[in-house]
Design an enzyme around this catalytic site. Structure first.
Site, PDB file in Angstrom:
ATOM      1  N   TRP A  30      -2.501  25.578  16.018  1.00  0.00           N
ATOM      2  CA  TRP A  30      -1.870  24.301  15.683  1.00  0.00           C
ATOM      3  C   TRP A  30      -1.877  23.344  16.873  1.00  0.00           C
ATOM      4  CZ3 TRP A  30       0.296  29.095  15.105  1.00  0.00           C
ATOM      5  CH2 TRP A  30       1.196  29.501  16.089  1.00  0.00           C
ATOM      6  N   GLU A  43       5.591  24.390  12.704  1.00  0.00           N
ATOM      7  CA  GLU A  43       6.993  24.401  13.129  1.00  0.00           C
ATOM      8  C   GLU A  43       7.869  25.138  12.112  1.00  0.00           C
ATOM      9  OE1 GLU A  43       8.332  23.834  15.881  1.00  0.00           O
ATOM     10  OE2 GLU A  43       6.685  22.832  16.903  1.00  0.00           O
ATOM     11  N   THR A  49      10.266  33.203  13.748  1.00  0.00           N
ATOM     12  CA  THR A  49       9.079  34.063  13.763  1.00  0.00           C
ATOM     13  C   THR A  49       8.275  33.833  15.044  1.00  0.00           C
ATOM     14  OG1 THR A  49       9.038  33.698  11.377  1.00  0.00           O
ATOM     15  CG2 THR A  49       7.160  34.830  12.300  1.00  0.00           C
ATOM     16  N   TYR A  88      12.010  34.851   5.093  1.00  0.00           N
ATOM     17  CA  TYR A  88      12.762  33.594   4.976  1.00  0.00           C
ATOM     18  C   TYR A  88      12.027  32.637   4.027  1.00  0.00           C
ATOM     19  CZ  TYR A  88      15.078  35.543   9.053  1.00  0.00           C
ATOM     20  OH  TYR A  88      15.738  36.360   9.905  1.00  0.00           O
ATOM     21  N   TYR A 126      15.682  19.287  14.551  1.00  0.00           N
ATOM     22  CA  TYR A 126      14.640  19.886  15.384  1.00  0.00           C
ATOM     23  C   TYR A 126      13.247  19.634  14.813  1.00  0.00           C
ATOM     24  CZ  TYR A 126      11.215  23.044  17.039  1.00  0.00           C
ATOM     25  OH  TYR A 126      10.025  23.512  17.505  1.00  0.00           O
ATOM     26  N   CYS A 205      11.471  34.819  36.968  1.00  0.00           N
ATOM     27  CA  CYS A 205      11.853  33.664  37.796  1.00  0.00           C
ATOM     28  C   CYS A 205      10.867  33.449  38.954  1.00  0.00           C
ATOM     29  CB  CYS A 205      13.270  33.846  38.328  1.00  0.00           C
ATOM     30  SG  CYS A 205      14.467  34.041  36.993  1.00  0.00           S
ATOM     31  N   CYS A 214      16.891  25.753  39.324  1.00  0.00           N
ATOM     32  CA  CYS A 214      17.619  26.491  38.277  1.00  0.00           C
ATOM     33  C   CYS A 214      18.949  27.067  38.779  1.00  0.00           C
ATOM     34  CB  CYS A 214      16.722  27.601  37.743  1.00  0.00           C
ATOM     35  SG  CYS A 214      17.530  28.609  36.506  1.00  0.00           S
TER      36      CYS A 214
HETATM   37  S1  SF4 Z   1      14.480  28.675  34.007  1.00  0.00           S
HETATM   38 FE1  SF4 Z   1      15.685  29.719  35.576  1.00  0.00          FE
HETATM   39  S2  SF4 Z   1      16.261  31.670  34.666  1.00  0.00           S
HETATM   40 FE2  SF4 Z   1      14.580  30.835  33.446  1.00  0.00          FE
HETATM   41  S3  SF4 Z   1      12.768  31.798  34.332  1.00  0.00           S
HETATM   42 FE3  SF4 Z   1      13.057  29.776  35.296  1.00  0.00          FE
HETATM   43  S4  SF4 Z   1      14.184  30.249  37.128  1.00  0.00           S
HETATM   44 FE4  SF4 Z   1      14.407  32.017  35.817  1.00  0.00          FE
END
Ligand code: SF4
Length: 362
Positions: A30, A43, A49, A88, A126, A205, A214
């Site tokens: 898509w 979507e 899913t 669904y 959404y 991360c 983050c």
């Molecule tokens: S958004 Fe934050 S918690 Fe998620 S993978 Fe990235 S660093 Fe890690």
């Protein structure tokens, strides 16, 4: 939201995320065609899913129903059959009804406007924003499971993501982060990061383009954010289904509008209570359907999980003696030869019963 007050940080997040997406986005069918119909179908399929499961369904679906007009012209049974296995099924029925509405009110065109889209069955904020941002580059945010998890962690949001004030904060954050251009890419990038890197368990991360901004990563709080949803306890359900044979055909009934598999077909089925036996329940069920039959042996038992229910379905065979199907419990009933079962949309456990019947007949 504190984090997003700083324009430099917002710009850095956009730049990093878009660069990561350009390099790592999966090649999904898509994404190769950004027309609104493809975005819409994908979507809807992707709700609840995984993308890997959706790929085959999407390709077959758009081949069978290449545009809104083709989908609107199809019979609901064909649409449900094409959807069979995705679950669904309400999604498929709404998609089909919406296609008919689009043909009636918009000449089969998917309008570039949120109000008209929002009036179609099955389209929430959404989906409307996903279509408009991806197909028409409208500057509208999206928020679904994956992007919600990324935003909660990025912002260090510890509230319940299902609570209205938290939802509001997250929609506001998704809006504040939108770039001026490549909006569709940006929205997809947020979801893709949640699907591939910022996964529910053990997010990667070290490979995340947003790590430097983050909050959850800085606090080592990835396991606590987002706050886990309260799951209702699993419920065991025992059911009996009856395969009634009349000559070499079996009785297939259509599921009523109110219920889990509305519009699909099945062997007549009913829950077994602790105070009764499958045989007794099967007799009652058949008599309510207007059928008098001799109960035979058990054909098979299938086990199936759907949402929070763990279903054990015992299938008994029976031989028709007299009586015709009487609508009531089920709106329609057909006597079907086993090879014809392939044309009917069935739920996953009922498809397994159909397969057992086909084997049994040979
Ligand atoms: S958004 Fe934050 S918690 Fe998620 S993978 Fe990235 S660093 Fe890690």
């Amino acid at each position: 939201m504190q984090l997003l007050r700083d324009a430099t940080i917002r710009a850095s997040i956009r730049r990093r995320l878009l660069a990561w997406f350009a390099e790592h986005a999966r090649d999904l069918p898509w994404r190769r065609r950004r027309d609104p119909y493809a975005v819409w179908v994908s979507e809807v399929m992707l709700q609840q899913t995984q993308a890997a499961t959706v790929i085959g369904y999407f390709e077959r679906f758009v081949q069978q129903f290449p545009d809104v007009a083709a989908l609107a012209a199809a019979d609901e049974q064909q649409v449900l059959r094409a959807w069979e296995g995705l679950g669904y099924y309400r999604r498929a029925r709404s998609l089909h009804r919406a296609a008919r509405q689009l043909c009636r009110d918009h000449a089969g065109h998917i309008p570039d406007d949120a109000q008209s889209l929002g009036r179609l069955p099955g389209l929430g904020r959404y989906t409307v924003n996903a279509i408009l941002s991806q197909a028409y580059e409208r500057r509208l945010p999206i928020l679904e499971t994956n992007s919600r998890r990324v935003l909660c962690r990025l912002l260090g949001e510890r509230g319940d993501p299902a609570a209205a004030p938290v939802q509001q904060r997250l929609w506001a954050a998704a809006t504040a982060l939108l770039p001026r251009r490549r909006i569709g890419d940006f929205n997809q990038a947020l979801m893709e990061l949640g699907a591939l890197i910022c996964t529910p368990d053990q997010p990667a991360c070290a490979r995340c383009p947003l790590a430097r901004h983050c909050r959850a990563c800085r606090q080592g709080a990835q396991a606590d954010i987002p706050r886990p949803a309260k799951r209702p306890p699993v419920e065991e359900v025992n059911e009996v289904a009856v395969a009634v044979w009349r000559q070499r055909r079996v009785l297939l009934v259509q599921c009523p509008e109110a219920g889990r598999w509305a519009g699909m077909w099945e062997l007549p089925r009913r829950a077994v209570t602790a105070r009764s036996t499958p045989d007794r329940i099967a007799h009652q069920l058949l008599s309510e359907l207007g059928i008098d039959a001799d109960l035979g042996p058990q054909l098979t038992t299938v086990r199936h999980g759907v949402t929070r229910f763990r279903i054990q379905l015992i299938c008994l065979e029976a031989t028709h003696r007299r009586g015709s199907f009487r609508p009531g419990l089920y709106p329609a009933g057909h006597w079907v030869a086993p090879p014809e079962l392939a044309a009917y949309p069935l739920s996953a456990p009922q498809r397994r019963l159909a397969q057992a019947l086909a084997v049994h007949c040979h």
